[in-house]
Write an enzyme that holds these catalytic residues in place. Structure first.
Site, PDB file in Angstrom:
ATOM      1  N   TYR A 121      24.919 -47.541   7.169  1.00 11.64           N
ATOM      2  CA  TYR A 121      23.572 -46.990   7.097  1.00 11.64           C
ATOM      3  C   TYR A 121      22.756 -48.312   6.992  1.00 11.64           C
ATOM      4  CZ  TYR A 121      25.353 -42.241   7.495  1.00 11.64           C
ATOM      5  OH  TYR A 121      26.119 -41.027   8.189  1.00 11.64           O
ATOM      6  N   PRO A 156      22.826 -31.242  12.132  1.00  9.24           N
ATOM      7  CA  PRO A 156      22.984 -29.672  12.381  1.00  9.24           C
ATOM      8  C   PRO A 156      21.867 -29.072  13.213  1.00  9.24           C
ATOM      9  CG  PRO A 156      21.962 -30.297  10.288  1.00  9.24           C
ATOM     10  CD  PRO A 156      22.579 -31.655  10.698  1.00  9.24           C
ATOM     11  N   GLY A 205      23.695 -31.628  21.591  1.00 12.15           N
ATOM     12  CA  GLY A 205      24.679 -33.053  22.131  1.00 12.15           C
ATOM     13  C   GLY A 205      24.800 -34.056  21.021  1.00 12.15           C
ATOM     14  N   PHE A 250      17.149 -29.368  19.090  1.00  8.25           N
ATOM     15  CA  PHE A 250      16.877 -28.073  19.934  1.00  8.25           C
ATOM     16  C   PHE A 250      15.891 -27.366  19.290  1.00  8.25           C
ATOM     17  CE2 PHE A 250      20.441 -27.357  16.769  1.00  8.25           C
ATOM     18  CZ  PHE A 250      19.792 -26.046  16.151  1.00  8.25           C
TER      19      PHE A 250
END
Length: 308
Positions: free
Chosen positions: A52, A218, A222, A228
């Site tokens: 990261y 979460p 995709g 979403f």
């Protein structure tokens, strides 16, 4: 905040996890505020990986909170290794694992990790080498417990045959919109795409083997195709159902998306990748919400999944 024990460990963990993949986008002051917010909301689990920010995220985290023994005692720290990000290949050799952990500990300014995960499966893995690396790291006190990320059942079985330490965690992608862990089991034996078993029944396997699942991305649709939440073009029905439930429970849609995961009886941890304190608060509000079965299924169907 809901807490539960990771089986075969002494760790009692929050079901919300602060993920640190993108904190290098923030200033040290902002990172400190983010961590404080997470801890105030009851999060005691912090997830890292040596790739990261090329390691920068771990260093920034430690510097921002002025890591010391008092703060360290309040945290469960997890990091992942096994990827050469610069040249894009995987490496489970003993040399690489041990060297990676030494770098992780130095950057996080701590003497030990509570959990070390192998980030993605290495087809060239020699499990005997992994076992040697784990033994050395555990015996030296540098790592308490071990797990994997994005591994299927047989990959875990192969590792566990040689590794003397119980593998206690598997970090996997899961959200309402990206729910392959669940989909094929629901649509079993049907001539539809949803019935394709893409994950080798890893959810059931982990439950059988007492392996805690950690859900990454979460709120994603995709593989990093965008959230979403609020996407009324692709997920109008899902957002409508989330908004209705958010109003019922007096929380945000983020909390409902979290609650959909934590409602599963497997005791799944939700890895939050947000860099916004308010989003952490919103997500944590879903920690203890217990959706009804109908509400859980309504969300699942609204995301476009089949319930025969």
């Amino acid at each position: 905040m809901k807490y539960f024990p990771i089986k075969n460990t002494s760790l009692n963990v929050s079901n919300m996890v602060m993920g640190n993949m993108r904190i290098n986008e923030l200033t040290k002051v902002e990172i400190g505020n983010l961590v404080r917010t997470a801890m105030e909301e009851g999060i005691n689990f912090f997830d890292h990986a040596d790739i990261y920010g090329g390691g920068e995220c771990e260093s920034l985290f430690a510097d921002a909170i002025q890591m010391n023994a008092s703060i360290r005692d309040k945290m469960i720290l997890q990091s992942k290794c096994g990827i050469h990000s610069k040249d894009n290949y995987y490496d489970f050799s003993k040399k690489h694992i041990v060297k990676s952990v030494e770098g992780i500990l130095k950057r996080l300014k701590t003497d030990y990790l509570d959990l070390l995960l192998l980030h993605r499966p290495d087809p060239l893995m020699e499990p005997e080498e992994v076992a040697e690396a784990f033994d050395e790291l555990h015996n030296s006190g540098k790592v308490r417990y071990f797990g994997v990320s994005n591994h299927n059942p047989m990959q875990i079985e192969l590792l566990q045959k040689y590794v003397s330490h119980k593998l206690v965690v598997n970090q996997l992608q899961l959200s309402i919109a990206q729910s392959a862990l669940i989909d094929s089991g629901i649509a079993l034996n049907m001539p539809v795409d949803q019935s394709i078993n893409r994950d080798s029944s890893i959810l059931e396997y982990c439950r059988l083997k007492d392996i805690t699942i950690q859900a990454w991305s979460p709120y994603q649709n995709g593989f990093f195709e965008g959230p979403f939440l609020g996407d009324l073009e692709k997920f109008p029905e899902l957002n409508q159902v989330m908004d209705e439930l958010a109003e019922k429970y007096q929380v945000t849609n983020t909390a409902i998306a979290s609650a959909w995961i934590t409602r599963h009886p497997a005791n799944i941890q939700v890895v939050l990748g947000t860099t916004t304190p308010q989003r952490i608060k919103d997500a944590c509000a879903g920690s203890e919400i217990i959706l009804t079965r109908k509400e859980w299924y309504d969300l699942y169907k609204a995301a476009g999944h089949i319930v025969p």
